[in-house]
Design a protein around this motif. Sequence first.
Motif, PDB file in Angstrom:
ATOM      1  N   ILE A 303      -6.174   2.918  -1.685  1.00 38.62           N
ATOM      2  CA  ILE A 303      -4.990   2.637  -0.861  1.00 38.62           C
ATOM      3  C   ILE A 303      -4.029   3.824  -0.825  1.00 38.62           C
ATOM      4  CG2 ILE A 303      -2.872   1.259  -0.767  1.00 38.62           C
ATOM      5  CD1 ILE A 303      -4.562  -1.153  -1.669  1.00 38.62           C
ATOM      6  N   TRP A 306      -4.926   6.624   1.525  1.00 40.58           N
ATOM      7  CA  TRP A 306      -4.576   6.416   2.933  1.00 40.58           C
ATOM      8  C   TRP A 306      -3.070   6.565   3.159  1.00 40.58           C
ATOM      9  CZ3 TRP A 306      -8.302   7.212   5.975  1.00 40.58           C
ATOM     10  CH2 TRP A 306      -9.602   6.791   5.673  1.00 40.58           C
ATOM     11  N   ALA A 307      -2.269   6.306   2.144  1.00 37.56           N
ATOM     12  CA  ALA A 307      -0.825   6.550   2.266  1.00 37.56           C
ATOM     13  C   ALA A 307      -0.557   8.038   2.465  1.00 37.56           C
ATOM     14  CB  ALA A 307      -0.091   6.034   1.032  1.00 37.56           C
ATOM     15  N   SER A 465      -6.939   1.143   4.322  1.00 36.08           N
ATOM     16  CA  SER A 465      -6.204   2.110   5.141  1.00 36.08           C
ATOM     17  C   SER A 465      -4.937   1.491   5.699  1.00 36.08           C
ATOM     18  CB  SER A 465      -7.098   2.612   6.286  1.00 36.08           C
ATOM     19  OG  SER A 465      -6.405   3.538   7.082  1.00 36.08           O
ATOM     20  N   GLY A 468      -2.505   1.134   3.046  1.00 35.82           N
ATOM     21  CA  GLY A 468      -2.005   2.476   2.749  1.00 35.82           C
ATOM     22  C   GLY A 468      -0.860   2.877   3.656  1.00 35.82           C
TER      23      GLY A 468
END
Length: 573
Positions: A303, A306-307, A465, A468
């Motif tokens: 996660i 994706w951030a 994602s 994220g």
Amino acid sequence: MTSFDPDESEPLLKRTGREGANMEAEKKPASRPMSRQQLVVVGCILMCELCERLTYYSVTANVVLFCTNTLKLESTTAATVSLVFSGTVFIIPVIGGYIADTLAGKYNTILGSGLIYVLGLFLLPTSAFDYTDFFGTDDDGVPFDLSTSMRRVYYFMGLVFVAIGTGGIKANVGPFGAQQVEDLGPEAVQSFFNWFYWFINAGSFIAFLGVAYIQQNVSFSLGYLIPFISMIVALVIFVAVKSKYKQTPPGGSIIVDSLGVCCDAGCRKFDNARKSNGGKYPDDFVTGVIAVLRVIPVFLLIILYWAIYSQMQSTFFLQGERMDAKLGSVIMPIAVLNVFNTIIILILIPIMDKVVYPFLAKYNRSPTHLQRIGLGFVLSALSVLVAGILEIYRKKDIEENGVIEQKLSGDTFNASSISIFAQVPQFALVGASEVFASVSGLEFAYSQAPSFMQGLVMGLFLMTSGIGNYVSEAILEIVKEATGADPPDAWFPEEMNDGKTENLFFMLAALMAVNTLVFVVVAYFYKYKAPEETQYLEVEKVIDPDKPPPYEQTKGGFHENPGYSEHPESTRL
């Protein structure tokens, strides 16, 4: 936690010897080349994905710019719109995977989602169009045009339909394509996902280089009309070979039955749920649920990756608006920097697929899925570290040389004289990280899921994602609350030139470093699901007793993953 057999206790990131890999290879039939029909079918799926990704990235390329210029929103609010939209796009796949697995099947879900997608794409140019050019003004000189508030309504409605459409496609098109070649062996599946990702980025390359330029320098109405047409082409290509697709019929509620297994097992003793031990669920279905539960800790740690990735559409974009976008006499679209993210992917994937991985396999040094994902984490941390260093030099240049006034789609920005192309390293690092974290993540999600749960598990992976993006937005909001909105101490002010956004970038790099360390521990103890002989399961009796054809599924076991040996057929996915 679950209880496992003693022979499953050894960590799986430890490599087995070449001898063991070769013995395993001897048990498997040699991989076969694709037939002409399979080439046509896979080609259509890949071209469909290229057009769909061209469509999606054409929509996302200039969300921030469209919101600030046409919809008159503040830049921080525009960044929030971009992050929330991207997050929602990746949350929807869980629902799309569930619908495909239990109700409609992958083909019907992809087609239905595509039609919803087209509806949303019709609303986007509607929100951008200048109606005065056609309808003029009334007798009092008031233009026949949409108000800003109505444009916002049409635009946000369009984004909702686009999110539903692309989300339903995302969860299913990858597994649907892999399903067409899985009878050729694991190497074919791995190669499909590599090229699947290559076509994704070919579509994004066209979007960021061509469509984004049209949106910024010609008009948003024309720039949003192109993805509308592209998605129609994608659906035509997808439907063209309908009769040649291999399709798996949907079953009943996988989620309900999986929760039933967990309840029977008390989330600890899964043997209690097995039919062989007096439970009511087939042994292999329980094994499948265990396989899905095993991947959740890995997914949770993806996660934050994706951030970091989402910064390209938010903070990196805002930084780029405040740098010199001229190339000669041409003002380049800010979104063009995403092209360098794409270029590195288009170059690296064939190199890794055809050169590096086979070379490492010769010496039995092939990296596992999780090792490759970990490398992607490291590269993503470096990308925001580089962005922070650039931010320091960008503001120093403004202090020493002053600002240049830069007009982008009607808005004026106080920019540094440093070229926007100084951002290339941070975008290229994100691109390189995708080759390892995202491509390997797709393979990992597909390979660790039972066939009757592939849509759902792929949806869960894509959901990381989406979460994220929400985590990224949460971090920005926390930073704004903690540091305030007023310069010079604010880390994320309305005007980046007056704040300390470099601290935000450095904080993200530090968070990713900690996340990577935790991931290394989780990866070390992860047990891979073993692909063994194919057999028919009794899962159908649990999911839908009246449905005659049973699911075809590989019997799940867990063993060491030697990576890719010199024998393609022994590849572990």
